[in-house]
Design an enzyme around this catalytic site. Sequence first.
Site, PDB file in Angstrom:
ATOM      1  N   TRP A 173     -34.226  67.627  93.559  1.00 44.10           N
ATOM      2  CA  TRP A 173     -34.428  66.176  93.720  1.00 44.10           C
ATOM      3  C   TRP A 173     -33.596  65.635  94.878  1.00 44.10           C
ATOM      4  O   TRP A 173     -34.016  64.702  95.562  1.00 44.10           O
ATOM      5  CB  TRP A 173     -34.114  65.424  92.418  1.00 44.10           C
ATOM      6  N   GLU A 183     -38.744  59.124  97.188  1.00 44.50           N
ATOM      7  CA  GLU A 183     -37.875  57.938  97.198  1.00 44.50           C
ATOM      8  C   GLU A 183     -37.566  57.419  98.593  1.00 44.50           C
ATOM      9  O   GLU A 183     -36.623  56.639  98.760  1.00 44.50           O
ATOM     10  CB  GLU A 183     -36.549  58.217  96.459  1.00 44.50           C
ATOM     11  N   HIS A 266     -17.530  62.217  90.928  1.00 45.25           N
ATOM     12  CA  HIS A 266     -17.342  62.776  89.587  1.00 45.25           C
ATOM     13  C   HIS A 266     -16.751  64.171  89.736  1.00 45.25           C
ATOM     14  O   HIS A 266     -17.166  64.931  90.605  1.00 45.25           O
ATOM     15  CB  HIS A 266     -18.697  62.941  88.858  1.00 45.25           C
ATOM     16  N   TYR A 271     -24.527  67.630  89.325  1.00 40.67           N
ATOM     17  CA  TYR A 271     -25.322  68.208  90.422  1.00 40.67           C
ATOM     18  C   TYR A 271     -24.369  68.566  91.558  1.00 40.67           C
ATOM     19  O   TYR A 271     -23.674  67.689  92.092  1.00 40.67           O
ATOM     20  CB  TYR A 271     -26.378  67.200  90.896  1.00 40.67           C
ATOM     21  N   TYR A 272     -24.345  69.869  91.903  1.00 37.58           N
ATOM     22  CA  TYR A 272     -23.355  70.364  92.859  1.00 37.58           C
ATOM     23  C   TYR A 272     -23.869  70.303  94.298  1.00 37.58           C
ATOM     24  O   TYR A 272     -23.945  71.311  94.993  1.00 37.58           O
ATOM     25  CB  TYR A 272     -22.896  71.773  92.464  1.00 37.58           C
ATOM     26  N   HIS A 273     -24.230  69.111  94.701  1.00 36.52           N
ATOM     27  CA  HIS A 273     -24.459  68.777  96.100  1.00 36.52           C
ATOM     28  C   HIS A 273     -23.632  67.511  96.291  1.00 36.52           C
ATOM     29  O   HIS A 273     -23.869  66.518  95.570  1.00 36.52           O
ATOM     30  CB  HIS A 273     -25.949  68.521  96.377  1.00 36.52           C
ATOM     31  N   HIS A 275     -21.952  64.167  96.522  1.00 40.36           N
ATOM     32  CA  HIS A 275     -22.462  62.799  96.543  1.00 40.36           C
ATOM     33  C   HIS A 275     -21.369  61.857  96.026  1.00 40.36           C
ATOM     34  O   HIS A 275     -20.455  62.281  95.310  1.00 40.36           O
ATOM     35  CB  HIS A 275     -23.733  62.675  95.687  1.00 40.36           C
ATOM     36  N   HIS A 277     -20.610  58.021  94.194  1.00 42.31           N
ATOM     37  CA  HIS A 277     -21.187  56.934  93.391  1.00 42.31           C
ATOM     38  C   HIS A 277     -20.649  55.596  93.893  1.00 42.31           C
ATOM     39  O   HIS A 277     -19.435  55.444  94.072  1.00 42.31           O
ATOM     40  CB  HIS A 277     -20.797  57.098  91.917  1.00 42.31           C
TER      41      HIS A 277
HETATM   42  P1  M7G Z   1     -23.495  63.536  88.831  1.00 46.43           P
HETATM   43  O1  M7G Z   1     -22.069  63.177  88.740  1.00 46.43           O
HETATM   44  O2  M7G Z   1     -23.825  64.819  89.525  1.00 46.43           O
HETATM   45  O3  M7G Z   1     -24.179  63.611  87.421  1.00 46.43           O
HETATM   46  O4  M7G Z   1     -24.249  62.331  89.536  1.00 46.43           O
HETATM   47  P2  M7G Z   1     -24.248  62.643  86.165  1.00 46.43           P
HETATM   48  O5  M7G Z   1     -23.511  61.394  86.479  1.00 46.43           O
HETATM   49  O6  M7G Z   1     -25.752  62.432  85.967  1.00 46.43           O
HETATM   50  O7  M7G Z   1     -23.663  63.445  85.037  1.00 46.43           O
HETATM   51  C1  M7G Z   1     -25.592  62.412  89.896  1.00 46.43           C
HETATM   52  C2  M7G Z   1     -26.156  61.011  90.032  1.00 46.43           C
HETATM   53  O8  M7G Z   1     -27.468  61.107  90.547  1.00 46.43           O
HETATM   54  C3  M7G Z   1     -26.255  60.298  88.696  1.00 46.43           C
HETATM   55  O9  M7G Z   1     -25.676  59.010  88.793  1.00 46.43           O
HETATM   56  C4  M7G Z   1     -27.764  60.256  88.405  1.00 46.43           C
HETATM   57  O10 M7G Z   1     -28.163  59.086  87.707  1.00 46.43           O
HETATM   58  C5  M7G Z   1     -28.344  60.283  89.799  1.00 46.43           C
HETATM   59  N1  M7G Z   1     -29.688  60.903  89.841  1.00 46.43           N
HETATM   60  C6  M7G Z   1     -30.082  61.993  89.171  1.00 46.43           C
HETATM   61  N2  M7G Z   1     -31.372  62.280  89.507  1.00 46.43           N
HETATM   62  C7  M7G Z   1     -32.115  63.410  88.974  1.00 46.43           C
HETATM   63  C8  M7G Z   1     -31.795  61.340  90.408  1.00 46.43           C
HETATM   64  C9  M7G Z   1     -33.024  61.133  91.102  1.00 46.43           C
HETATM   65  O11 M7G Z   1     -34.009  61.861  90.985  1.00 46.43           O
HETATM   66  N3  M7G Z   1     -33.026  60.078  91.960  1.00 46.43           N
HETATM   67  C10 M7G Z   1     -31.955  59.232  92.120  1.00 46.43           C
HETATM   68  N4  M7G Z   1     -32.078  58.208  92.958  1.00 46.43           N
HETATM   69  N5  M7G Z   1     -30.791  59.421  91.466  1.00 46.43           N
HETATM   70  C11 M7G Z   1     -30.715  60.471  90.618  1.00 46.43           C
END
Ligand code: M7G
Length: 335
Positions: A173, A183, A266, A271-273, A275, A277
């Site tokens: 994704w 998106e 976090h 997700y280990y790419h 990013h 928040h």
């Molecule tokens: P994380 O800390 O890797 O995971 O953050 P977690 O907080 O879900 O445990 C990943 C962030 O990416 C989270 O805030 C998710 O809500 C957001 N996210 C996950 N997915 C699969 C998507 C997506 O498909 N599109 C968008 N825009 N955000 C996503």
Amino acid sequence: MDAGNDVRGNFEVKDGACEPPRKIAKLDISGDNEADKESEVSPRCTFEGFKIDKVLNDNPQNKILFLQGRFDGSENKAVVLLEKTPFCTDNANHLLCKDTNLKETLQNDIYHTYDVYPDPKLNALKATVIYPATDKHVQKYIAQDVHLVEETAEDYEKITLPYLNQSQFSVQWVYNILEKKKESERILYEDCDPETGFILIPDMKWDLKDTSRLYLSAIVQHRALKSLRDLGPEHLPLLKNILMSGQKAIQDKYGVPPSKLRIYFHYQPSYYHLHVHFTHVKLEAPGSGVERAHLLTDVINNIKLLPDYYKLKPLMFTVKENDPLYNRFKEAGKL
Ligand code: M7G
């Protein structure tokens, strides 16, 4: 799953203001069983044929229900998050009108309580559907005990990293966003530089309705950076770029100033790419507590003070009891 099931698109929202939905939401459901493969999207308009197998969790405080089930007798699991959406203050007069039915539940002197049945359009739920869902998705949402663990640099190399290399969520994704396959209409800001660039996009958790619940993610272009642990002084230009350009883009678009933004990583992420928040300070987002959130400004300053900070520092994180990582730390005598 394409978070495009949020049909509101990339439009202006003002602090606390709401806009009515522009069209009826459709669920984008993939029938593809390979989590890493690009999904074929077939939109659905109802949950017809959906069978609930299990209630994974129920959070009355946040009014979220986590369900496991399947579509049309399919063997593939689906995880569905059903969430009551916040009130839209602009709609209050439509809630308290002649079309709203009331059932009295208590009356004592001047005190009355009612069950209230407003126009269903004003009573929408948000559904997040993960389909096909892996067992790891089920584990992410199932109710279970959580433990805090201290991970030294050596633990990271010997326990966490080998585990991550074996088992982690697909980041397809993320690549879909970076490659503009999904998106793309929601992108708020983009910098294509492969080393210092990123895409800033509304997080799947934000419905774009209310800036006091603002939630965006900055996803780095660099594909080899997994988490905080990979960061060193060579990444300061990237981190400063995310901070400055992200703050400016949000201020310009949504009018939310940097002083009202909580900007953090976090650890561990799901997700280990790499990013970052971006949330409004008023939003108590899951994972914004001390055991998981690391402020971007702290990360920048820590690396400036000690370039190897995140290579050396013991980091605390939470691990769920059903997560195999829990057993690995337990076997190593760390829990
Ligand atoms: P994380 O800390 O890797 O995971 O953050 P977690 O907080 O879900 O445990 C990943 C962030 O990416 C989270 O805030 C998710 O809500 C957001 N996210 C996950 N997915 C699969 C998507 C997506 O498909 N599109 C968008 N825009 N955000 C996503």
